[in-house]
Design a protein around this motif. Structure first.
Motif, PDB file in Angstrom:
ATOM      1  N   LEU A  73      44.213  36.486  47.574  1.00 51.84           N
ATOM      2  CA  LEU A  73      44.365  37.907  47.256  1.00 51.84           C
ATOM      3  C   LEU A  73      45.757  38.220  46.716  1.00 51.84           C
ATOM      4  O   LEU A  73      45.897  39.021  45.783  1.00 51.84           O
ATOM      5  CB  LEU A  73      44.062  38.762  48.482  1.00 51.84           C
ATOM      6  N   ILE A  74      46.781  37.611  47.272  1.00 50.91           N
ATOM      7  CA  ILE A  74      48.144  37.816  46.764  1.00 50.91           C
ATOM      8  C   ILE A  74      48.231  37.364  45.309  1.00 50.91           C
ATOM      9  O   ILE A  74      48.786  38.070  44.461  1.00 50.91           O
ATOM     10  CB  ILE A  74      49.173  37.068  47.634  1.00 50.91           C
ATOM     11  N   ASN A  75      47.658  36.211  45.008  1.00 53.96           N
ATOM     12  CA  ASN A  75      47.674  35.713  43.625  1.00 53.96           C
ATOM     13  C   ASN A  75      46.921  36.646  42.681  1.00 53.96           C
ATOM     14  O   ASN A  75      47.350  36.851  41.546  1.00 53.96           O
ATOM     15  CB  ASN A  75      47.116  34.297  43.552  1.00 53.96           C
ATOM     16  N   LEU A  76      45.810  37.217  43.144  1.00 55.06           N
ATOM     17  CA  LEU A  76      45.070  38.180  42.313  1.00 55.06           C
ATOM     18  C   LEU A  76      45.899  39.427  42.028  1.00 55.06           C
ATOM     19  O   LEU A  76      45.890  39.949  40.911  1.00 55.06           O
ATOM     20  CB  LEU A  76      43.753  38.573  42.985  1.00 55.06           C
ATOM     21  N   ILE A  83      46.665  46.706  42.653  1.00 53.43           N
ATOM     22  CA  ILE A  83      46.011  46.468  43.942  1.00 53.43           C
ATOM     23  C   ILE A  83      44.509  46.747  43.849  1.00 53.43           C
ATOM     24  O   ILE A  83      43.801  46.626  44.831  1.00 53.43           O
ATOM     25  CB  ILE A  83      46.646  47.295  45.074  1.00 53.43           C
ATOM     26  N   ASP A  84      44.012  47.086  42.672  1.00 56.87           N
ATOM     27  CA  ASP A  84      42.589  47.320  42.463  1.00 56.87           C
ATOM     28  C   ASP A  84      41.920  45.991  42.125  1.00 56.87           C
ATOM     29  O   ASP A  84      41.577  45.718  40.978  1.00 56.87           O
ATOM     30  CB  ASP A  84      42.390  48.346  41.350  1.00 56.87           C
ATOM     31  N   ILE A  85      41.730  45.158  43.145  1.00 58.05           N
ATOM     32  CA  ILE A  85      41.283  43.777  42.925  1.00 58.05           C
ATOM     33  C   ILE A  85      39.976  43.429  43.615  1.00 58.05           C
ATOM     34  O   ILE A  85      39.516  42.295  43.520  1.00 58.05           O
ATOM     35  CB  ILE A  85      42.359  42.785  43.404  1.00 58.05           C
ATOM     36  N   MET A  86      39.360  44.359  44.322  1.00 53.49           N
ATOM     37  CA  MET A  86      38.234  43.995  45.188  1.00 53.49           C
ATOM     38  C   MET A  86      37.036  43.434  44.436  1.00 53.49           C
ATOM     39  O   MET A  86      36.372  42.533  44.934  1.00 53.49           O
ATOM     40  CB  MET A  86      37.812  45.170  46.066  1.00 53.49           C
ATOM     41  N   LYS A  87      36.733  43.909  43.233  1.00 55.83           N
ATOM     42  CA  LYS A  87      35.587  43.355  42.508  1.00 55.83           C
ATOM     43  C   LYS A  87      35.794  41.869  42.230  1.00 55.83           C
ATOM     44  O   LYS A  87      34.902  41.056  42.425  1.00 55.83           O
ATOM     45  CB  LYS A  87      35.361  44.118  41.208  1.00 55.83           C
ATOM     46  N   THR A  88      36.984  41.501  41.805  1.00 53.43           N
ATOM     47  CA  THR A  88      37.298  40.098  41.554  1.00 53.43           C
ATOM     48  C   THR A  88      37.430  39.326  42.854  1.00 53.43           C
ATOM     49  O   THR A  88      36.969  38.193  42.969  1.00 53.43           O
ATOM     50  CB  THR A  88      38.612  39.983  40.756  1.00 53.43           C
ATOM     51  N   ALA A  89      38.042  39.948  43.849  1.00 53.54           N
ATOM     52  CA  ALA A  89      38.277  39.276  45.122  1.00 53.54           C
ATOM     53  C   ALA A  89      36.975  38.901  45.818  1.00 53.54           C
ATOM     54  O   ALA A  89      36.858  37.806  46.363  1.00 53.54           O
ATOM     55  CB  ALA A  89      39.125  40.164  46.035  1.00 53.54           C
TER      56      ALA A  89
END
Length: 110
Positions: A73-76, A83-89
């Motif tokens: 998650l840090i890398n994403l 911080i809008d990464i949840m779809k990819t995460a």
């Protein structure tokens, strides 16, 4: 609707990078630990509960992922500078076919 969060734990190595990309205003200090809370939907919450059966949420509906998943998650965040990464995460963290046989249901390869 419940608001669920993943608390991404930041270490001393990552802090300057997060500050340099302009996300320092999202950093929160909880019990002397620097975190970035990432919101997720109840659907994402269900997927994480399936992927990590021992995952626990606190009274604020927040959780901390295992160290190696936290680093993903840090890398994403660093790559997207957001911080809008949840779809990819979710795609990187949750694998619904993990542990299933390659000749699963409906393949016709019996």
């Amino acid at each position: 609707m419940n608001n669920y969060h993943i608390n991404i734990v930041l270490n001393d190595k990552v802090m300057p990078i997060i500050e340099n990309i302009g996300l320092s205003d999202h950093i929160v200090d909880i019990q002397s630990t620097k975190i970035i809370p990432i919101e997720m939907s109840s659907k994402d919450h269900k997927k994480l509960m399936k992927a990590f059966c021992d995952l626990t949420f606190d009274e604020n509906n927040a959780c901390v992922l295992p160290k190696e998943k936290n680093e993903i998650l840090i890398n994403l965040i660093i790559q997207s500078q957001s911080i809008d990464i949840m779809k990819t995460a979710i795609m990187k963290l949750y694998n619904p076919l993990a542990g299933r046989d390659i000749f699963g249901r409906g393949t016709g390869c019996r």
